[in-house]
Design a protein around this motif. Structure first.
Motif, PDB file in Angstrom:
ATOM      1  N   MET A   1      -0.968   7.670   7.658  1.00  0.00           N
ATOM      2  CA  MET A   1      -2.120   8.584   7.630  1.00  0.00           C
ATOM      3  C   MET A   1      -1.811   9.801   8.498  1.00  0.00           C
ATOM      4  N   ARG A   2      -2.123  11.005   7.983  1.00  0.00           N
ATOM      5  CA  ARG A   2      -1.818  12.199   8.735  1.00  0.00           C
ATOM      6  C   ARG A   2      -3.089  13.019   8.930  1.00  0.00           C
ATOM      7  N   THR A   3      -3.060  13.885   9.937  1.00  0.00           N
ATOM      8  CA  THR A   3      -4.151  14.832  10.142  1.00  0.00           C
ATOM      9  C   THR A   3      -3.581  16.226   9.936  1.00  0.00           C
ATOM     10  N   ASP A   4      -4.474  17.226   9.870  1.00  0.00           N
ATOM     11  CA  ASP A   4      -4.021  18.590   9.642  1.00  0.00           C
ATOM     12  C   ASP A   4      -3.143  19.120  10.774  1.00  0.00           C
ATOM     13  N   GLN A   5      -3.256  18.495  11.964  1.00  0.00           N
ATOM     14  CA  GLN A   5      -2.467  18.953  13.101  1.00  0.00           C
ATOM     15  C   GLN A   5      -1.044  18.394  13.071  1.00  0.00           C
ATOM     16  N   GLN A   6      -0.813  17.377  12.258  1.00  0.00           N
ATOM     17  CA  GLN A   6       0.504  16.771  12.207  1.00  0.00           C
ATOM     18  C   GLN A   6       1.409  17.507  11.226  1.00  0.00           C
ATOM     19  N   PRO A   7       2.721  17.485  11.475  1.00  0.00           N
ATOM     20  CA  PRO A   7       3.640  18.111  10.516  1.00  0.00           C
ATOM     21  C   PRO A   7       3.636  17.365   9.188  1.00  0.00           C
ATOM     22  N   ILE A   8       3.945  18.066   8.128  1.00  0.00           N
ATOM     23  CA  ILE A   8       4.063  17.454   6.802  1.00  0.00           C
ATOM     24  C   ILE A   8       5.399  16.714   6.748  1.00  0.00           C
ATOM     25  N   ARG A   9       5.332  15.435   6.421  1.00  0.00           N
ATOM     26  CA  ARG A   9       6.542  14.603   6.389  1.00  0.00           C
ATOM     27  C   ARG A   9       7.198  14.705   5.014  1.00  0.00           C
ATOM     28  N   LEU A  10       8.486  15.024   5.012  1.00  0.00           N
ATOM     29  CA  LEU A  10       9.247  15.170   3.780  1.00  0.00           C
ATOM     30  C   LEU A  10      10.248  14.033   3.632  1.00  0.00           C
ATOM     31  N   THR A  11      10.255  13.421   2.475  1.00  0.00           N
ATOM     32  CA  THR A  11      11.313  12.478   2.133  1.00  0.00           C
ATOM     33  C   THR A  11      12.255  13.186   1.173  1.00  0.00           C
ATOM     34  N   LEU A  12      13.458  13.472   1.649  1.00  0.00           N
ATOM     35  CA  LEU A  12      14.437  14.201   0.856  1.00  0.00           C
ATOM     36  C   LEU A  12      15.329  13.222   0.096  1.00  0.00           C
ATOM     37  N   ILE A  13      15.372  13.378  -1.218  1.00  0.00           N
ATOM     38  CA  ILE A  13      16.357  12.662  -2.018  1.00  0.00           C
ATOM     39  C   ILE A  13      17.655  13.460  -1.927  1.00  0.00           C
ATOM     40  N   ALA A  14      18.772  12.784  -1.709  1.00  0.00           N
ATOM     41  CA  ALA A  14      20.063  13.467  -1.514  1.00  0.00           C
ATOM     42  C   ALA A  14      19.997  14.452  -0.356  1.00  0.00           C
ATOM     43  N   PRO A  15      19.663  13.975   0.863  1.00  0.00           N
ATOM     44  CA  PRO A  15      19.546  14.886   2.010  1.00  0.00           C
ATOM     45  C   PRO A  15      20.858  15.549   2.405  1.00  0.00           C
ATOM     46  N   ASN A  16      21.991  15.003   1.948  1.00  0.00           N
ATOM     47  CA  ASN A  16      23.287  15.586   2.303  1.00  0.00           C
ATOM     48  C   ASN A  16      23.811  16.543   1.245  1.00  0.00           C
ATOM     49  N   GLY A  17      23.021  16.784   0.202  1.00  0.00           N
ATOM     50  CA  GLY A  17      23.409  17.755  -0.808  1.00  0.00           C
ATOM     51  C   GLY A  17      23.159  19.174  -0.318  1.00  0.00           C
ATOM     52  N   GLU A  29      13.356  25.181  11.052  1.00  0.00           N
ATOM     53  CA  GLU A  29      13.047  26.566  11.402  1.00  0.00           C
ATOM     54  C   GLU A  29      11.545  26.822  11.358  1.00  0.00           C
ATOM     55  N   ASP A  30      10.869  26.226  10.372  1.00  0.00           N
ATOM     56  CA  ASP A  30       9.431  26.443  10.192  1.00  0.00           C
ATOM     57  C   ASP A  30       8.611  25.763  11.278  1.00  0.00           C
ATOM     58  N   GLY A  31       8.948  24.533  11.598  1.00  0.00           N
ATOM     59  CA  GLY A  31       8.217  23.795  12.625  1.00  0.00           C
ATOM     60  C   GLY A  31       7.011  23.034  12.123  1.00  0.00           C
ATOM     61  N   GLY A  32       6.607  23.256  10.885  1.00  0.00           N
ATOM     62  CA  GLY A  32       5.436  22.561  10.352  1.00  0.00           C
ATOM     63  C   GLY A  32       5.782  21.343   9.527  1.00  0.00           C
ATOM     64  N   PHE A  33       7.045  20.929   9.580  1.00  0.00           N
ATOM     65  CA  PHE A  33       7.506  19.823   8.762  1.00  0.00           C
ATOM     66  C   PHE A  33       8.327  18.852   9.602  1.00  0.00           C
ATOM     67  N   ALA A  34       8.395  17.609   9.132  1.00  0.00           N
ATOM     68  CA  ALA A  34       9.244  16.605   9.739  1.00  0.00           C
ATOM     69  C   ALA A  34       9.891  15.798   8.625  1.00  0.00           C
ATOM     70  N   LEU A  35      11.102  15.328   8.852  1.00  0.00           N
ATOM     71  CA  LEU A  35      11.807  14.543   7.844  1.00  0.00           C
ATOM     72  C   LEU A  35      11.517  13.060   8.061  1.00  0.00           C
ATOM     73  N   SER A  36      11.220  12.374   6.965  1.00  0.00           N
ATOM     74  CA  SER A  36      10.935  10.949   7.015  1.00  0.00           C
ATOM     75  C   SER A  36      11.619  10.287   5.819  1.00  0.00           C
ATOM     76  N   PRO A  37      12.654   9.498   6.061  1.00  0.00           N
ATOM     77  CA  PRO A  37      13.411   8.942   4.939  1.00  0.00           C
ATOM     78  C   PRO A  37      12.622   7.947   4.086  1.00  0.00           C
ATOM     79  N   ASP A  38      11.567   7.357   4.624  1.00  0.00           N
ATOM     80  CA  ASP A  38      10.879   6.289   3.894  1.00  0.00           C
ATOM     81  C   ASP A  38       9.390   6.510   3.671  1.00  0.00           C
ATOM     82  N   GLN A  39       8.723   7.265   4.533  1.00  0.00           N
ATOM     83  CA  GLN A  39       7.263   7.356   4.447  1.00  0.00           C
ATOM     84  C   GLN A  39       6.796   8.809   4.467  1.00  0.00           C
TER      85      GLN A  39
END
Length: 236
Positions: A1-17, A29-39
């Motif tokens: 569960m996220r709130t508007d104050q939390q960064p948007i979590r991205l699950t990247l397929i092929a993160p090494n591409g 660079e943006d600061g409004g995002f975070a990477l999450s491999p599973d959730q």
């Protein structure tokens, strides 16, 4: 569960591409995002056609939106995307550049205004490693031109031979490959005694990454359905 104050979590397929790395850099660079491999709050797939089925299944099972930037997809993949869009928000984009999204609008308008008397040719060039041709962006531009004309797209690809006659009403496509070209696209309207050329030049892969993040923001909280970059541009 996220709130508007939390960064948007991205699950990247092929993160090494190529695009995976660019999106990760843009997110940092943006600061409004975070990477999450599973959730992740949103799944982002810029990989290969073979991985699409797994990405769509993952998105529908988790009930999260998905951004699909993979090109070279066949009709079966298109049907699977449409099916998934009934469950979750899906944004499919052959090119996530905001400039290209605007170019598609200009091409559609030009085709509508100039009419069927003008021939249309789409020329694209990419780096030597690109696997599909014509590029997905070139095909999208052709679709925009056909839509402006009010007819289905009829393609005329890679002409070669002698005594060739251009098929009336067809849209021609030519693909060039070489070096490290990120992406060049020209849509040529050739009429009687004049030509109109609408162009886009991608100078750095980061333009696609930043556009992808704009698409992610658009998708967050969006109702199930199939969307495109033109929807993203329309909200800006």
């Amino acid at each position: 569960m996220r709130t508007d104050q939390q960064p948007i979590r991205l699950t990247l397929i092929a993160p090494n591409g190529r695009m995976g790395k660019a999106i990760a850099a843009a997110a940092t660079e943006d600061g409004g995002f975070a990477l999450s491999p599973d959730q992740g709050d949103i799944i982002v797939d810029f990989s290969v056609p073979e991985a699409l089925a797994g990405s769509l299944d993952r998105a529908t099972r988790a009930g999260v939106p998905i951004l699909i930037g993979t090109t070279g997809l066949d009709d079966f993949a298109t049907r699977r995307i449409a099916e998934a869009s009934r469950t979750v928000a899906v944004l499919r984009a052959s090119n996530t550049s905001l400039g290209v999204a605007l170019l598609e609008d200009l091409v559609e308008r030009a085709a509508r205004v100039l009419g069927r008397e003008w021939d249309i040719e789409v020329l694209e060039m990419h780096h030597r490693m690109k696997r599909d041709a014509p590029s997905g962006t070139a095909l999208s531009l052709g679709e925009s031109a056909a839509r402006g004309r009010g007819v289905p797209l009829r393609r005329e690809d890679a002409r070669s031979g002698r005594q060739l006659k251009r098929e009336e009403g067809a849209i021609g496509f030519a693909a060039l490959r070489g070096g490290t070209v990120v992406g060049d696209h020209d849509v040529i309207f050739a009429g009687p005694e004049e030509r109109l050329i609408l162009s886009h030049r991608a100078e750095d892969r980061m333009i696609f990454a930043r556009g992808a993040l704009a698409a992610v923001r658009f998708l967050l909280g969006r109702a199930p359905g199939l969307y495109g970059m033109r929807d993203v541009v329309a909200t800006r």
